[in-house]
Design an enzyme around this catalytic site. Sequence first.
Site, mmCIF file in Angstrom:
data_model
loop_
_atom_site.group_PDB
_atom_site.id
_atom_site.type_symbol
_atom_site.label_atom_id
_atom_site.label_comp_id
_atom_site.label_asym_id
_atom_site.label_seq_id
_atom_site.Cartn_x
_atom_site.Cartn_y
_atom_site.Cartn_z
ATOM 1 N N HIS A 25 0.836 -1.203 0.000
ATOM 2 C CA HIS A 25 0.000 0.000 0.000
ATOM 3 C C HIS A 25 0.872 1.255 0.000
ATOM 4 O O HIS A 25 0.539 2.244 -0.654
ATOM 5 C CB HIS A 25 -0.940 -0.014 1.218
ATOM 6 C CG HIS A 25 -1.964 -1.118 1.148
ATOM 7 N ND1 HIS A 25 -3.322 -0.892 1.073
ATOM 8 C CD2 HIS A 25 -1.823 -2.462 1.112
ATOM 9 C CE1 HIS A 25 -3.969 -2.057 1.009
ATOM 10 N NE2 HIS A 25 -3.074 -3.020 1.039
ATOM 11 N N ASP A 123 -6.052 5.583 1.360
ATOM 12 C CA ASP A 123 -6.004 4.141 1.179
ATOM 13 C C ASP A 123 -7.401 3.571 0.954
ATOM 14 O O ASP A 123 -8.395 4.080 1.486
ATOM 15 C CB ASP A 123 -5.398 3.508 2.438
ATOM 16 C CG ASP A 123 -4.890 2.112 2.188
ATOM 17 O OD1 ASP A 123 -3.732 1.994 1.748
ATOM 18 O OD2 ASP A 123 -5.648 1.155 2.403
HETATM 19 N N1 UDP Z 1 -8.809 -4.181 -0.312
HETATM 20 C C1 UDP Z 1 -9.976 -3.508 -0.323
HETATM 21 N N2 UDP Z 1 -10.399 -2.915 0.819
HETATM 22 C C2 UDP Z 1 -9.681 -2.974 1.938
HETATM 23 C C3 UDP Z 1 -8.452 -3.632 1.933
HETATM 24 C C4 UDP Z 1 -8.038 -4.250 0.789
HETATM 25 O O1 UDP Z 1 -10.648 -3.416 -1.311
HETATM 26 O O2 UDP Z 1 -10.135 -2.434 2.945
HETATM 27 C C5 UDP Z 1 -8.433 -4.918 -1.517
HETATM 28 C C6 UDP Z 1 -7.493 -4.294 -2.431
HETATM 29 O O3 UDP Z 1 -7.792 -4.785 -3.699
HETATM 30 C C7 UDP Z 1 -6.169 -4.833 -1.976
HETATM 31 C C8 UDP Z 1 -6.548 -6.232 -1.732
HETATM 32 O O4 UDP Z 1 -7.815 -6.105 -1.133
HETATM 33 O O5 UDP Z 1 -5.186 -4.726 -2.911
HETATM 34 C C9 UDP Z 1 -5.637 -7.021 -0.850
HETATM 35 O O6 UDP Z 1 -5.239 -6.267 0.262
HETATM 36 P P1 UDP Z 1 -3.872 -6.581 0.981
HETATM 37 O O7 UDP Z 1 -2.770 -6.602 -0.025
HETATM 38 O O8 UDP Z 1 -3.695 -5.668 2.099
HETATM 39 O O9 UDP Z 1 -4.142 -8.008 1.609
HETATM 40 P P2 UDP Z 1 -3.702 -9.425 1.106
HETATM 41 O O10 UDP Z 1 -4.281 -9.633 -0.246
HETATM 42 O O11 UDP Z 1 -2.210 -9.376 1.057
HETATM 43 O O12 UDP Z 1 -4.269 -10.344 2.137
#
Ligand code: UDP
Length: 468
Positions: A25, A123
């Site tokens: 992020h 964000d």
């Molecule tokens: N995302 C979202 N809302 C949120 C947090 C994340 O839409 O509140 C989406 C966004 O597309 C982000 C993805 O979820 O890129 C994955 O988030 P992150 O990389 O933090 O988590 P991970 O996929 O690594 O578990």
Amino acid sequence: MSSSGDLINPQTTHVALFPSAGMGHLIPFLRFGALLLGRGNCRVTLITINPTVSLAESQYTSQFLSAYPQVTHLQLNLIPVDPATVNSDDPFWLRFEAVRRSAHLLRPLLSSASPPLSALVHDVSLISPVIPIAESLSLPSYVLFPASARMLSFVSYFPTFAAAGFGSANSDPFLRIPGISPIPRSSVPPPLLDPNSLFSKILMEDSPNLSRLNGIFINSYDGMDTESVEALNGGKVSKGSPPLSLVGPFPPFEFEKTEWSTPSEWLDEQAEGSVVFVSFGSRTALSRDQITEVGEGLVKSGCRFFWVVKDKKVDKEDDESLNEVVGGELLERMKGQGLVVKQWVDQGEILGHRAVGGFLSHCGWNSVMEAAHKGVRVLAWPQHGDQKINAEVVRASGLGIWVEIWGWSSESVVKRDEIAERVRELMGSESLKLQAAKIGDVARKASEVGGNRDNTLERLIGEWEKEK
Ligand code: UDP
Ligand code: UDP
């Protein structure tokens, strides 16, 4: 255009950037900030959270601030959250929730900015808590989305998906979002199939508020993930979608180079396009069994490789030596064929090195865009979260291949023979190489001076200027 050190006219646009936790992020926000600063007519305030989860976040932020001393830095001091009140054991997700609960502290930071702010870019995980604050200050607010437009389609469509019982009531193995090719249910981030997960709860609250944003920015460019961009901007996915602007591809910047990143002497000695770079991003640790299989698979592939090993999700806890994690005997057998490190590396630089021809990647979106920008073909191995949805984009664009049956990392350990075979396929394929090179050409064209990315940034700054 003026250089970043020039004096800025006090009448210029003033944008606040507010990323949440995690390098996936933070990095796009800092790169976006660097692009805005490069235009010379935009002042930037960076709001960061305190404390950060990882050391890398603090390091990157201080390097950015040293490189751009004209940036105003504000810190949002987080109110501690009792982990027992958050339905997640992921340190980054816990921190997302802490930021949400501390978001009211943002108001005084925004209202006292001088000169007054023209826009807030925040964000994706902060939509509902931040929008009322921005609205009450009549401050246009935007999200810099850190994943693919295809993932954004899913996020936008989420309330409909949730209302239909998370797809469980029907047996259709595909999620049919209007305007885009169906998403296999097996590609949906597993927490988003569970109505009680923290991620689902956040999206249930946030997705209906997307229409209150003034816009969404994404690290992408014309020609990549086009189907989703058009569906979103055409209002097909959900009513009242805010305009989506393509502000990528984001290049790596000088400020990202560090003394703790890898020297490239080993790469310099390798033949052009002969090396596969292997890394799973900033927050994905493979199991020890999987690490062994990857190592043995790379040896078996016969290809040259540069492998970044990660043993713990959070860098501060990743303190065991490479010898302990990979094993001395395997490391010995790798000598001469590959380079193995267990540290932060300059990924953007490495992907641009002439010796690197392929990338075994988890498909975090920043990584995908870095590969596209450098025309490096990808063997997609999504591990969790949005990564399968991003891998679909990799496959559909022709940037790479994806072995779907490898599944999520939590499902199975992929064996060395399969890894070796697919790495050989990636590195041996002339057609993949050509297609990735073409993608690189289009991506670089979008990022040229006077190209689409420049024009989009100029348009946005112009819009913010008018609203003042
Ligand atoms: N995302 C979202 N809302 C949120 C947090 C994340 O839409 O509140 C989406 C966004 O597309 C982000 C993805 O979820 O890129 C994955 O988030 P992150 O990389 O933090 O988590 P991970 O996929 O690594 O578990
Ligand atoms: N990265 C890096 N060096 C590393 C690990 C990661 O420069 O050793 C960068 C990578 O280039 C990308 C970001 O960290 O810009 C990771 O974001 P991505 O969306 O690819 O995946 P995430 O880490 O969020 O899963």
